[in-house]
Design a protein around this motif. Structure first.
Motif, PDB file in Angstrom:
ATOM      1  N   ALA A   1       0.832  -1.210   0.000  1.00  0.00           N
ATOM      2  CA  ALA A   1       0.000   0.000   0.000  1.00  0.00           C
ATOM      3  C   ALA A   1       0.864   1.257   0.000  1.00  0.00           C
ATOM      4  CB  ALA A   1      -0.930  -0.013   1.211  1.00  0.00           C
ATOM      5  N   MET A   2       1.954   1.234   0.766  1.00  0.00           N
ATOM      6  CA  MET A   2       2.851   2.389   0.833  1.00  0.00           C
ATOM      7  C   MET A   2       3.497   2.654  -0.525  1.00  0.00           C
ATOM      8  SD  MET A   2       6.374   3.350   1.184  1.00  0.00           S
ATOM      9  CE  MET A   2       7.055   1.741   1.436  1.00  0.00           C
ATOM     10  N   LEU A   3       3.938   1.587  -1.209  1.00  0.00           N
ATOM     11  CA  LEU A   3       4.563   1.765  -2.520  1.00  0.00           C
ATOM     12  C   LEU A   3       3.561   2.288  -3.550  1.00  0.00           C
ATOM     13  CD1 LEU A   3       6.846  -1.387  -2.737  1.00  0.00           C
ATOM     14  CD2 LEU A   3       7.571   0.991  -2.512  1.00  0.00           C
TER      15      LEU A   3
ATOM     16  N   LYS B   1       2.125   6.822  -6.619  1.00  0.00           N
ATOM     17  CA  LYS B   1       0.893   7.432  -7.139  1.00  0.00           C
ATOM     18  C   LYS B   1       0.334   6.654  -8.338  1.00  0.00           C
ATOM     19  CE  LYS B   1       2.010  12.032  -5.562  1.00  0.00           C
ATOM     20  NZ  LYS B   1       3.359  12.410  -5.352  1.00  0.00           N
ATOM     21  N   LEU B   2       0.388   5.321  -8.236  1.00  0.00           N
ATOM     22  CA  LEU B   2      -0.108   4.474  -9.316  1.00  0.00           C
ATOM     23  C   LEU B   2      -1.348   3.686  -8.924  1.00  0.00           C
ATOM     24  CD1 LEU B   2       3.247   3.097 -10.753  1.00  0.00           C
ATOM     25  CD2 LEU B   2       1.836   4.945 -11.644  1.00  0.00           C
TER      26      LEU B   2
ATOM     27  N   LYS C   1       4.149  -5.395 -11.551  1.00  0.00           N
ATOM     28  CA  LYS C   1       3.595  -5.433 -12.905  1.00  0.00           C
ATOM     29  C   LYS C   1       2.883  -4.115 -13.180  1.00  0.00           C
ATOM     30  CE  LYS C   1       2.804 -10.317 -13.703  1.00  0.00           C
ATOM     31  NZ  LYS C   1       1.776 -11.286 -14.129  1.00  0.00           N
ATOM     32  N   PHE C   2       3.324  -3.419 -14.216  1.00  0.00           N
ATOM     33  CA  PHE C   2       2.772  -2.115 -14.580  1.00  0.00           C
ATOM     34  C   PHE C   2       1.855  -2.250 -15.793  1.00  0.00           C
ATOM     35  CE2 PHE C   2       6.808  -1.557 -12.470  1.00  0.00           C
ATOM     36  CZ  PHE C   2       6.532  -0.576 -11.534  1.00  0.00           C
ATOM     37  N   THR C   3       0.978  -1.277 -15.976  1.00  0.00           N
ATOM     38  CA  THR C   3       0.086  -1.295 -17.135  1.00  0.00           C
ATOM     39  C   THR C   3       0.661  -0.511 -18.304  1.00  0.00           C
ATOM     40  OG1 THR C   3      -1.168   0.555 -16.233  1.00  0.00           O
ATOM     41  CG2 THR C   3      -2.008  -1.645 -15.774  1.00  0.00           C
ATOM     42  N   LEU C   4       1.536   0.465 -18.037  1.00  0.00           N
ATOM     43  CA  LEU C   4       2.136   1.288 -19.077  1.00  0.00           C
ATOM     44  C   LEU C   4       3.649   1.317 -18.936  1.00  0.00           C
ATOM     45  CD1 LEU C   4      -0.245   4.384 -18.826  1.00  0.00           C
ATOM     46  CD2 LEU C   4      -0.343   2.562 -20.544  1.00  0.00           C
TER      47      LEU C   4
END
Length: 92
Positions: free
Chosen positions: A57-59, A64-65, A82-85
């Motif tokens: 949660a902190m990360l 801000k993702l 795992k990122f979306t962009l």
């Protein structure tokens, strides 16, 4: 940056015990590379116990993702992000 932290970062290396060899057949290679292309792996450099749910949660808040990044506990303290962009991955 703290010099002790930098020294510890420079000493990180994988050993036979840390790594597992995964064979990827050429027919699966493109699919697997695409699936992992927006992924980072990392871990917390601490010997103290920590609350994984709170750390996630902190990360997400610090970066801000929010839900645009999935944080998965792989094993033994190793985390997969795992990122979306691609821009999000580059920013982090």
């Amino acid at each position: 940056m703290d010099s002790d932290f930098i020294d510890r970062l420079q000493k990180i290396s994988l050993t036979e015990e840390d790594g597992e060899i995964l064979e990827v057949r050429s027919t699966q290679r493109e699919k697997i590379l695409e699936k992992c292309s927006l992924t980072l792996l990392g871990c917390f450099l601490t010997t103290r116990p920590y609350n994984l749910r709170a750390a996630k949660a902190m990360l997400q808040t610090a970066w801000k993702l929010g839900s645009d990044v999935r944080i998965i506990d792989v094993e033994g303290g190793l985390l997969q992000f795992k990122f979306t962009l691609e821009s999000q991955l580059q920013w982090v």
